[in-house]
Design a protein around this motif. Sequence first.
Motif, PDB file in Angstrom:
ATOM      1  N   ALA A 187    -109.917  77.342 -66.086  1.00 33.56           N
ATOM      2  CA  ALA A 187    -108.572  77.077 -65.587  1.00 33.56           C
ATOM      3  C   ALA A 187    -108.678  76.621 -64.140  1.00 33.56           C
ATOM      4  N   ILE A 188    -107.649  75.921 -63.675  1.00 33.32           N
ATOM      5  CA  ILE A 188    -107.639  75.362 -62.322  1.00 33.32           C
ATOM      6  C   ILE A 188    -106.300  75.675 -61.673  1.00 33.32           C
ATOM      7  N   VAL A 189    -106.337  76.083 -60.421  1.00 33.57           N
ATOM      8  CA  VAL A 189    -105.122  76.233 -59.622  1.00 33.57           C
ATOM      9  C   VAL A 189    -105.212  75.283 -58.439  1.00 33.57           C
ATOM     10  N   VAL A 190    -104.212  74.436 -58.293  1.00 34.88           N
ATOM     11  CA  VAL A 190    -104.093  73.562 -57.123  1.00 34.88           C
ATOM     12  C   VAL A 190    -103.134  74.241 -56.161  1.00 34.88           C
ATOM     13  N   ALA A 191    -103.661  74.714 -55.049  1.00 35.13           N
ATOM     14  CA  ALA A 191    -102.872  75.402 -54.029  1.00 35.13           C
ATOM     15  C   ALA A 191    -103.133  74.732 -52.688  1.00 35.13           C
ATOM     16  N   ALA A 192    -102.909  73.410 -52.666  1.00 40.52           N
ATOM     17  CA  ALA A 192    -103.250  72.590 -51.502  1.00 40.52           C
ATOM     18  C   ALA A 192    -102.078  72.377 -50.563  1.00 40.52           C
ATOM     19  N   ASN A 193    -100.986  73.127 -50.759  1.00 38.64           N
ATOM     20  CA  ASN A 193     -99.820  73.029 -49.897  1.00 38.64           C
ATOM     21  C   ASN A 193     -99.323  71.587 -49.861  1.00 38.64           C
ATOM     22  N   HIS A 194     -99.022  71.058 -48.679  1.00 37.43           N
ATOM     23  CA  HIS A 194     -98.463  69.704 -48.594  1.00 37.43           C
ATOM     24  C   HIS A 194     -99.450  68.634 -49.040  1.00 37.43           C
TER      25      HIS A 194
END
Length: 379
Positions: A187-194
Amino acid sequence: MTLSHDTADLVVIGSGVVGLGAAYAAVRRGLRVIVVDRTDAPVGATIRNFGHLCIGAQSGEARRYADASRELWLRLARDAGFWLRESGTLVAARHPDEIAVVERAAQDGGIRMLEADELRRLAPLRAEGLVGGAHIEPDLQTDPRAAAPAIVRHLAALGVEFRFRTAANAVAAGRVLTSRGAIDAGAIVVAANHDVDQLLPELAESRGIERCALDMMRAAVDFARPLAAPLLTGWSLVRYGRFAEGSAATALRERLHAERPELAALDLNQMYTQLPDGTLILGDSHATATAPAPFQPEAAFTAFLAEAEALFDIPAPRVLERWQGVYAKAPGDFLVDTAVDGVLVLAATTGIGMTTGLGLAEENLTAAFGWAPAMEGTP
Protein backbone atom coordinates in the motif's frame (compact mmCIF):
# COMPACT_ATOMS: atom_id res chain seq x y z
CA MET A 1 23.47 5.03 -1.02
CA THR A 2 22.47 1.37 -1.24
CA LEU A 3 18.84 0.60 -0.57
CA SER A 4 18.47 -1.92 2.23
CA HIS A 5 15.02 -3.07 1.09
CA ASP A 6 13.12 -2.80 -2.18
CA THR A 7 9.73 -3.85 -0.80
CA ALA A 8 7.50 -2.77 2.05
CA ASP A 9 4.02 -3.33 3.36
CA LEU A 10 3.51 0.43 3.28
CA VAL A 11 5.44 3.19 1.54
CA VAL A 12 4.77 6.70 2.83
CA ILE A 13 5.70 9.69 0.69
CA GLY A 14 6.42 12.65 2.96
CA SER A 15 7.79 12.91 6.50
CA GLY A 16 5.52 15.67 7.76
CA VAL A 17 2.98 15.11 10.50
CA VAL A 18 0.50 13.25 8.27
CA GLY A 19 3.22 10.99 6.87
CA LEU A 20 4.58 10.33 10.34
CA GLY A 21 1.05 9.54 11.48
CA ALA A 22 0.67 7.04 8.65
CA ALA A 23 3.98 5.38 9.50
CA TYR A 24 3.02 5.23 13.17
CA ALA A 25 -0.35 3.66 12.37
CA ALA A 26 1.31 0.98 10.24
CA VAL A 27 4.26 0.09 12.46
CA ARG A 28 1.91 -0.35 15.45
CA ARG A 29 0.17 -3.04 13.42
CA GLY A 30 3.40 -4.92 12.79
CA LEU A 31 3.85 -3.78 9.19
CA ARG A 32 7.13 -2.97 7.48
CA VAL A 33 7.18 0.70 6.55
CA ILE A 34 9.41 2.84 4.35
CA VAL A 35 9.10 6.63 4.45
CA VAL A 36 10.46 8.52 1.43
CA ASP A 37 11.26 12.23 1.57
CA ARG A 38 13.30 14.39 -0.78
CA THR A 39 14.74 16.42 2.14
CA ASP A 40 17.00 15.14 4.91
CA ALA A 41 14.49 15.72 7.74
CA PRO A 42 11.01 17.19 8.23
CA VAL A 43 11.43 20.81 7.11
CA GLY A 44 7.98 21.88 5.92
CA ALA A 45 4.77 23.00 7.60
CA THR A 46 5.26 20.44 10.41
CA ILE A 47 8.12 22.46 11.91
CA ARG A 48 7.08 25.95 10.78
CA ASN A 49 4.02 26.40 12.98
CA PHE A 50 3.01 27.56 16.45
CA GLY A 51 3.16 24.09 18.02
CA HIS A 52 -0.46 24.72 18.96
CA LEU A 53 -2.72 21.67 18.85
CA CYS A 54 -6.02 23.50 18.63
CA ILE A 55 -8.41 20.66 19.38
CA GLY A 56 -11.27 22.39 21.16
CA ALA A 57 -11.75 25.04 18.46
CA GLN A 58 -12.62 22.46 15.79
CA SER A 59 -16.01 21.12 14.78
CA GLY A 60 -17.39 18.25 12.72
CA GLU A 61 -14.92 16.04 10.90
CA ALA A 62 -11.97 18.19 11.99
CA ARG A 63 -12.91 17.73 15.65
CA ARG A 64 -13.10 13.96 15.21
CA TYR A 65 -9.61 13.87 13.72
CA ALA A 66 -8.36 16.31 16.37
CA ASP A 67 -9.68 14.20 19.23
CA ALA A 68 -7.99 11.11 17.79
CA SER A 69 -4.78 13.08 17.28
CA ARG A 70 -4.79 14.25 20.89
CA GLU A 71 -4.44 10.72 22.22
CA LEU A 72 -1.71 9.93 19.69
CA TRP A 73 0.23 13.09 20.54
CA LEU A 74 0.12 12.23 24.24
CA ARG A 75 1.35 8.70 23.57
CA LEU A 76 4.12 9.84 21.23
CA ALA A 77 5.33 12.53 23.63
CA ARG A 78 5.61 9.92 26.38
CA ASP A 79 7.30 7.27 24.23
CA ALA A 80 9.47 9.53 22.05
CA GLY A 81 10.42 11.85 24.89
CA PHE A 82 9.59 15.32 23.58
CA TRP A 83 8.01 18.28 25.37
CA LEU A 84 4.22 18.45 25.27
CA ARG A 85 1.90 20.11 27.73
CA GLU A 86 -1.82 19.79 28.37
CA SER A 87 -2.13 23.54 28.58
CA GLY A 88 -5.43 24.25 26.94
CA THR A 89 -5.63 27.54 25.06
CA LEU A 90 -6.41 31.04 26.31
CA VAL A 91 -8.63 33.49 24.44
CA ALA A 92 -8.17 37.21 25.09
CA ALA A 93 -11.35 39.18 24.33
CA ARG A 94 -11.13 42.94 23.86
CA HIS A 95 -14.67 43.61 22.72
CA PRO A 96 -18.12 42.37 23.80
CA ASP A 97 -18.69 40.74 20.40
CA GLU A 98 -15.69 38.49 21.02
CA ILE A 99 -17.16 37.42 24.34
CA ALA A 100 -20.45 36.67 22.55
CA VAL A 101 -18.72 34.36 20.06
CA VAL A 102 -16.91 32.42 22.78
CA GLU A 103 -19.98 32.19 25.02
CA ARG A 104 -21.96 30.67 22.17
CA ALA A 105 -19.26 28.03 21.59
CA ALA A 106 -18.91 27.37 25.32
CA GLN A 107 -22.48 26.11 25.47
CA ASP A 108 -21.21 22.85 23.95
CA GLY A 109 -18.71 22.30 26.77
CA GLY A 110 -14.93 22.18 27.01
CA ILE A 111 -14.56 25.96 27.24
CA ARG A 112 -14.45 27.88 30.51
CA MET A 113 -15.17 31.59 30.48
CA LEU A 114 -12.69 33.82 32.33
CA GLU A 115 -12.98 37.24 33.89
CA ALA A 116 -10.32 39.73 32.86
CA ASP A 117 -8.48 39.55 36.19
CA GLU A 118 -8.19 35.76 36.07
CA LEU A 119 -7.01 35.88 32.47
CA ARG A 120 -4.29 38.37 33.41
CA ARG A 121 -3.01 35.96 36.05
CA LEU A 122 -2.51 33.42 33.25
CA ALA A 123 -1.06 35.81 30.65
CA PRO A 124 0.84 39.13 30.99
CA LEU A 125 -1.80 41.19 29.20
CA ARG A 126 -2.47 44.90 29.39
CA ALA A 127 -5.54 45.70 31.45
CA GLU A 128 -6.64 48.45 29.06
CA GLY A 129 -9.41 47.24 26.77
CA LEU A 130 -9.46 43.66 28.07
CA VAL A 131 -13.06 42.60 28.77
CA GLY A 132 -12.52 38.93 29.57
CA GLY A 133 -11.67 35.69 27.86
CA ALA A 134 -11.80 31.94 28.00
CA HIS A 135 -9.84 28.74 28.45
CA ILE A 136 -10.27 26.05 25.75
CA GLU A 137 -9.59 22.98 27.83
CA PRO A 138 -8.60 20.06 25.51
CA ASP A 139 -5.77 21.81 23.66
CA LEU A 140 -2.10 20.85 23.74
CA GLN A 141 1.17 22.64 23.01
CA THR A 142 4.51 21.31 21.77
CA ASP A 143 7.69 22.64 20.21
CA PRO A 144 7.35 21.54 16.58
CA ARG A 145 11.06 21.81 15.83
CA ALA A 146 11.81 19.30 18.58
CA ALA A 147 8.75 17.10 18.26
CA ALA A 148 9.10 16.13 14.58
CA PRO A 149 12.70 14.83 14.75
CA ALA A 150 11.92 13.06 18.03
CA ILE A 151 9.05 11.23 16.35
CA VAL A 152 11.32 10.28 13.44
CA ARG A 153 13.86 8.81 15.87
CA HIS A 154 11.16 6.94 17.76
CA LEU A 155 9.63 5.46 14.61
CA ALA A 156 13.07 4.45 13.35
CA ALA A 157 13.65 2.64 16.65
CA LEU A 158 10.34 0.80 16.10
CA GLY A 159 11.56 -0.37 12.70
CA VAL A 160 10.35 2.29 10.25
CA GLU A 161 12.94 2.86 7.52
CA PHE A 162 13.41 6.50 6.53
CA ARG A 163 14.87 7.15 3.09
CA PHE A 164 15.68 10.83 3.18
CA ARG A 165 17.16 12.75 0.25
CA THR A 166 15.07 10.47 -1.96
CA ALA A 167 12.39 11.97 -4.18
CA ALA A 168 9.23 10.12 -5.20
CA ASN A 169 8.87 10.63 -8.94
CA ALA A 170 5.76 8.56 -9.69
CA VAL A 171 3.24 6.30 -8.00
CA ALA A 172 1.13 3.47 -9.35
CA ALA A 173 -0.70 0.55 -7.83
CA GLY A 174 1.91 -1.39 -5.85
CA ARG A 175 4.97 0.63 -6.82
CA VAL A 176 6.74 3.92 -6.06
CA LEU A 177 9.40 5.14 -8.46
CA THR A 178 12.00 7.18 -6.61
CA SER A 179 15.18 9.01 -7.49
CA ARG A 180 17.06 6.01 -6.03
CA GLY A 181 15.07 3.22 -7.64
CA ALA A 182 11.69 1.50 -7.41
CA ILE A 183 10.03 0.27 -4.23
CA ASP A 184 7.28 -2.34 -4.40
CA ALA A 185 4.55 -1.69 -1.86
CA GLY A 186 1.51 -3.44 -0.52
CA ALA A 187 0.00 0.00 0.00
CA ILE A 188 1.08 3.60 -0.56
CA VAL A 189 0.27 6.82 1.27
CA VAL A 190 0.96 10.15 -0.43
CA ALA A 191 1.36 12.71 2.35
CA ALA A 192 3.28 15.36 0.42
CA ASN A 193 1.16 18.31 1.58
CA HIS A 194 1.02 21.05 -1.08
CA ASP A 195 3.53 19.19 -3.25
CA VAL A 196 0.84 16.66 -4.14
CA ASP A 197 0.50 18.76 -7.30
CA GLN A 198 4.03 17.73 -8.30
CA LEU A 199 3.27 14.03 -8.00
CA LEU A 200 -0.45 13.87 -8.86
CA PRO A 201 -1.18 17.11 -10.75
CA GLU A 202 -4.59 16.09 -12.13
CA LEU A 203 -5.83 15.11 -8.69
CA ALA A 204 -4.54 18.33 -7.14
CA GLU A 205 -6.15 20.45 -9.85
CA SER A 206 -9.48 18.67 -9.60
CA ARG A 207 -9.57 19.24 -5.83
CA GLY A 208 -8.51 22.88 -6.03
CA ILE A 209 -5.23 22.44 -4.18
CA GLU A 210 -3.22 25.66 -3.84
CA ARG A 211 -0.48 26.87 -1.53
CA CYS A 212 -1.09 29.14 1.42
CA ALA A 213 2.03 31.05 2.44
CA LEU A 214 2.17 32.53 5.89
CA ASP A 215 4.60 34.83 7.67
CA MET A 216 5.73 34.11 11.22
CA MET A 217 8.41 35.27 13.63
CA ARG A 218 10.04 34.38 16.93
CA ALA A 219 11.06 37.04 19.42
CA ALA A 220 12.70 37.44 22.81
CA VAL A 221 10.21 38.99 25.24
CA ASP A 222 10.38 40.29 28.77
CA PHE A 223 7.26 38.78 30.32
CA ALA A 224 6.65 39.31 34.03
CA ARG A 225 5.21 35.79 34.04
CA PRO A 226 5.10 33.20 31.28
CA LEU A 227 2.08 32.43 29.14
CA ALA A 228 0.20 29.58 30.77
CA ALA A 229 -1.02 28.40 27.36
CA PRO A 230 -1.19 29.45 23.69
CA LEU A 231 -3.17 32.66 23.29
CA LEU A 232 -5.83 33.45 20.69
CA THR A 233 -7.53 36.76 19.91
CA GLY A 234 -10.64 37.90 18.08
CA TRP A 235 -8.78 37.50 14.78
CA SER A 236 -8.38 33.81 15.64
CA LEU A 237 -12.03 33.28 16.49
CA VAL A 238 -13.19 34.11 12.97
CA ARG A 239 -10.88 31.42 11.55
CA TYR A 240 -11.65 28.29 13.56
CA GLY A 241 -14.69 26.15 12.79
CA ARG A 242 -16.27 26.03 16.23
CA PHE A 243 -16.27 29.82 16.53
CA ALA A 244 -16.46 31.06 12.96
CA GLU A 245 -20.09 30.25 12.06
CA GLY A 246 -23.26 32.11 13.00
CA SER A 247 -24.43 35.67 13.32
CA ALA A 248 -22.17 36.53 16.26
CA ALA A 249 -19.07 35.53 14.29
CA THR A 250 -20.32 37.44 11.25
CA ALA A 251 -20.72 40.59 13.34
CA LEU A 252 -17.25 40.14 14.81
CA ARG A 253 -15.68 39.63 11.40
CA GLU A 254 -17.40 42.70 9.97
CA ARG A 255 -16.23 44.88 12.85
CA LEU A 256 -12.62 43.69 12.69
CA HIS A 257 -12.45 44.23 8.94
CA ALA A 258 -14.06 47.68 9.17
CA GLU A 259 -11.85 48.86 12.03
CA ARG A 260 -8.57 47.34 10.85
CA PRO A 261 -8.64 46.87 7.07
CA GLU A 262 -4.83 46.73 6.97
CA LEU A 263 -4.85 43.66 9.21
CA ALA A 264 -7.72 42.12 7.28
CA ALA A 265 -5.65 42.55 4.11
CA LEU A 266 -2.96 40.39 5.74
CA ASP A 267 -5.60 37.73 6.52
CA LEU A 268 -4.30 37.91 10.07
CA ASN A 269 -4.55 35.23 12.73
CA GLN A 270 -3.21 37.12 15.73
CA MET A 271 -2.01 34.45 18.13
CA TYR A 272 0.96 33.59 20.29
CA THR A 273 2.76 30.60 21.78
CA GLN A 274 5.67 30.72 24.21
CA LEU A 275 8.35 28.04 23.92
CA PRO A 276 10.13 26.42 26.88
CA ASP A 277 13.13 28.71 26.34
CA GLY A 278 10.87 31.73 26.94
CA THR A 279 10.83 33.02 23.37
CA LEU A 280 7.52 33.93 21.77
CA ILE A 281 6.16 32.83 18.38
CA LEU A 282 4.06 35.56 16.75
CA GLY A 283 1.91 35.51 13.63
CA ASP A 284 0.52 34.89 11.24
CA SER A 285 -0.54 36.25 7.87
CA HIS A 286 -1.90 34.28 4.91
CA ALA A 287 -1.61 34.59 1.12
CA THR A 288 -2.94 31.94 -1.27
CA ALA A 289 -1.74 31.15 -4.78
CA THR A 290 -0.67 28.20 -6.88
CA ALA A 291 2.92 29.35 -6.31
CA PRO A 292 3.08 32.14 -3.70
CA ALA A 293 5.87 34.66 -4.05
CA PRO A 294 8.80 33.94 -1.73
CA PHE A 295 9.11 37.63 -0.82
CA GLN A 296 7.76 38.54 2.60
CA PRO A 297 6.43 42.11 2.96
CA GLU A 298 7.69 43.88 6.05
CA ALA A 299 4.15 45.14 6.70
CA ALA A 300 3.18 41.77 8.15
CA PHE A 301 6.07 41.66 10.60
CA THR A 302 5.54 45.29 11.60
CA ALA A 303 1.91 44.48 12.34
CA PHE A 304 2.83 41.42 14.41
CA LEU A 305 5.12 43.47 16.64
CA ALA A 306 2.73 46.41 16.97
CA GLU A 307 -0.19 44.16 17.90
CA ALA A 308 1.93 42.27 20.43
CA GLU A 309 2.96 45.50 22.13
CA ALA A 310 -0.67 46.64 22.24
CA LEU A 311 -1.84 43.34 23.75
CA PHE A 312 0.93 42.44 26.20
CA ASP A 313 2.28 44.51 29.06
CA ILE A 314 5.89 44.34 27.81
CA PRO A 315 8.67 46.38 26.26
CA ALA A 316 9.22 45.99 22.52
CA PRO A 317 10.03 42.37 21.58
CA ARG A 318 13.45 41.66 20.08
CA VAL A 319 13.11 39.73 16.84
CA LEU A 320 15.20 36.55 16.61
CA GLU A 321 13.83 34.82 13.49
CA ARG A 322 11.40 35.34 10.62
CA TRP A 323 10.15 32.62 8.29
CA GLN A 324 7.61 31.65 5.68
CA GLY A 325 5.43 28.60 6.15
CA VAL A 326 3.51 26.95 3.32
CA TYR A 327 0.64 24.50 3.53
CA ALA A 328 -1.92 22.97 1.18
CA LYS A 329 -5.20 24.86 0.90
CA ALA A 330 -8.41 23.77 -0.81
CA PRO A 331 -12.16 24.40 -0.61
CA GLY A 332 -12.60 21.35 1.63
CA ASP A 333 -10.98 20.87 5.03
CA PHE A 334 -9.21 17.64 4.03
CA LEU A 335 -7.95 15.82 0.98
CA VAL A 336 -8.70 12.10 1.25
CA ASP A 337 -8.48 10.24 -2.06
CA THR A 338 -8.12 6.63 -3.15
CA ALA A 339 -8.53 7.10 -6.91
CA VAL A 340 -5.49 4.91 -7.64
CA ASP A 341 -5.84 1.36 -6.37
CA GLY A 342 -3.76 0.86 -3.25
CA VAL A 343 -2.77 4.56 -3.08
CA LEU A 344 -4.21 6.79 -0.36
CA VAL A 345 -3.66 10.55 -0.69
CA LEU A 346 -4.00 12.56 2.52
CA ALA A 347 -3.65 16.23 3.44
CA ALA A 348 -5.14 18.73 5.84
CA THR A 349 -6.11 21.65 3.62
CA THR A 350 -7.04 24.42 6.08
CA GLY A 351 -3.82 24.86 8.04
CA ILE A 352 -4.70 22.53 10.91
CA GLY A 353 -2.35 19.68 10.04
CA MET A 354 -0.60 19.60 13.41
CA THR A 355 -3.96 19.49 15.16
CA THR A 356 -5.57 16.81 13.00
CA GLY A 357 -2.84 15.04 11.00
CA LEU A 358 -2.18 12.06 13.26
CA GLY A 359 -5.87 11.24 13.54
CA LEU A 360 -6.43 11.88 9.85
CA ALA A 361 -3.82 9.25 9.03
CA GLU A 362 -4.92 6.72 11.64
CA GLU A 363 -8.59 6.78 10.70
CA ASN A 364 -8.19 6.81 6.94
CA LEU A 365 -5.50 4.14 6.72
CA THR A 366 -7.72 1.86 8.78
CA ALA A 367 -10.67 2.55 6.47
CA ALA A 368 -8.80 2.43 3.15
CA PHE A 369 -6.77 -0.71 3.74
CA GLY A 370 -9.15 -2.66 5.97
CA TRP A 371 -6.82 -2.67 8.97
CA ALA A 372 -8.01 -3.74 12.35
CA PRO A 373 -7.60 -1.18 15.13
CA ALA A 374 -4.15 -1.19 16.70
CA MET A 375 -3.93 -3.37 19.80
CA GLU A 376 -3.79 -1.57 23.14
CA GLY A 377 -0.31 -1.62 24.58
CA THR A 378 1.44 -1.54 21.19
CA PRO A 379 4.19 1.08 20.91
